[in-house]
Scaffold this motif. Sequence first.
Motif, PDB file in Angstrom:
ATOM      1  N   GLU A  16       0.828  -1.199   0.000  1.00 22.40           N
ATOM      2  CA  GLU A  16       0.000   0.000   0.000  1.00 22.40           C
ATOM      3  C   GLU A  16       0.870   1.260   0.000  1.00 22.40           C
ATOM      4  O   GLU A  16       0.630   2.200  -0.756  1.00 22.40           O
ATOM      5  N   SER A  17       1.894   1.277   0.827  1.00 22.54           N
ATOM      6  CA  SER A  17       2.783   2.440   0.905  1.00 22.54           C
ATOM      7  C   SER A  17       3.491   2.689  -0.421  1.00 22.54           C
ATOM      8  O   SER A  17       3.572   3.834  -0.884  1.00 22.54           O
ATOM      9  N   LEU A  20       0.927   4.073  -2.861  1.00 25.69           N
ATOM     10  CA  LEU A  20       0.532   5.443  -2.538  1.00 25.69           C
ATOM     11  C   LEU A  20       1.634   6.455  -2.821  1.00 25.69           C
ATOM     12  O   LEU A  20       1.375   7.553  -3.293  1.00 25.69           O
ATOM     13  N   ARG A  21       2.870   6.087  -2.529  1.00 21.18           N
ATOM     14  CA  ARG A  21       3.971   7.053  -2.603  1.00 21.18           C
ATOM     15  C   ARG A  21       4.742   7.036  -3.920  1.00 21.18           C
ATOM     16  O   ARG A  21       5.322   8.039  -4.296  1.00 21.18           O
ATOM     17  N   TRP A  23       3.627   5.410  -7.064  1.00 20.43           N
ATOM     18  CA  TRP A  23       2.886   4.952  -8.247  1.00 20.43           C
ATOM     19  C   TRP A  23       3.301   5.685  -9.515  1.00 20.43           C
ATOM     20  O   TRP A  23       3.494   5.066 -10.554  1.00 20.43           O
ATOM     21  N   LYS A  61      -7.283  -1.256  -0.296  1.00 19.25           N
ATOM     22  CA  LYS A  61      -7.032   0.182  -0.379  1.00 19.25           C
ATOM     23  C   LYS A  61      -5.931   0.497  -1.389  1.00 19.25           C
ATOM     24  O   LYS A  61      -6.021   1.486  -2.115  1.00 19.25           O
ATOM     25  N   HIS A  65      -6.444   2.718  -4.799  1.00 16.66           N
ATOM     26  CA  HIS A  65      -5.581   3.847  -5.160  1.00 16.66           C
ATOM     27  C   HIS A  65      -5.166   3.736  -6.631  1.00 16.66           C
ATOM     28  O   HIS A  65      -5.195   4.727  -7.370  1.00 16.66           O
ATOM     29  N   LYS A  68      -8.116   4.572  -8.823  1.00 15.91           N
ATOM     30  CA  LYS A  68      -8.348   6.019  -8.898  1.00 15.91           C
ATOM     31  C   LYS A  68      -7.520   6.656 -10.011  1.00 15.91           C
ATOM     32  O   LYS A  68      -7.935   7.651 -10.599  1.00 15.91           O
ATOM     33  N   GLN A  69      -6.389   6.087 -10.301  1.00 15.66           N
ATOM     34  CA  GLN A  69      -5.519   6.645 -11.327  1.00 15.66           C
ATOM     35  C   GLN A  69      -5.922   6.205 -12.739  1.00 15.66           C
ATOM     36  O   GLN A  69      -5.664   6.913 -13.700  1.00 15.66           O
ATOM     37  N   GLU A 105     -14.306   4.436  -1.471  1.00 19.50           N
ATOM     38  CA  GLU A 105     -13.145   5.274  -1.773  1.00 19.50           C
ATOM     39  C   GLU A 105     -13.343   6.101  -3.050  1.00 19.50           C
ATOM     40  O   GLU A 105     -12.959   7.259  -3.098  1.00 19.50           O
ATOM     41  N   SER A 116      -5.624  11.764  -2.641  1.00 18.27           N
ATOM     42  CA  SER A 116      -4.777  10.934  -3.488  1.00 18.27           C
ATOM     43  C   SER A 116      -4.939  11.270  -4.961  1.00 18.27           C
ATOM     44  O   SER A 116      -4.191  10.772  -5.785  1.00 18.27           O
ATOM     45  N   VAL A 117      -5.921  12.103  -5.264  1.00 19.65           N
ATOM     46  CA  VAL A 117      -6.129  12.545  -6.639  1.00 19.65           C
ATOM     47  C   VAL A 117      -6.510  14.024  -6.608  1.00 19.65           C
ATOM     48  O   VAL A 117      -7.075  14.504  -5.624  1.00 19.65           O
TER      49      VAL A 117
END
Length: 159
Positions: A16-17, A20-21, A23, A61, A65, A68-69, A105, A116-117
Amino acid sequence: AGCGAALQWLAAAAVESAVLRRWTHFAAEDKNAIFSAIFSCLIPPALKPGLSSMAATKLSKALVHVVKQRWPEEDPGFIDRLLAAATVPGTSAAALRVVAVSFEELAGAEDAAVPSVPAVRAEALRGHVARAAPAAAATLVNLLREVAPRALDNAADAA
């Protein structure tokens, strides 16, 4: 079992990290491989028995993420694949967990303390979710109609 669940959670938290960081720094083929790996961990038949719910939530999650992209532009069938998995015996619980996290989400994309977006993307995602929601709701209602009589029958048999 506790140690296994803790290790699963740590591994899922690391995934996840990274998602999130980092991608935006991954190459396109790596992004596709990461998405596929996370999806296959969460949705049977690849779901491994014993995947803790905490690890599954972390991976869900991370998956959202990514979604979402890229959804729906790069992966228009994402929601349909989730809903299809939700209707297959043996896959429904795992798929429904991902459906729940995804809709929560995606519909509330701007609600996070650290978005995140961008706001424009969040608005577009809410629109996509609104358009996908009626079909998703119909599929879930049909699933409930199928499951509820079986659950009632099983309860009656057990009594």
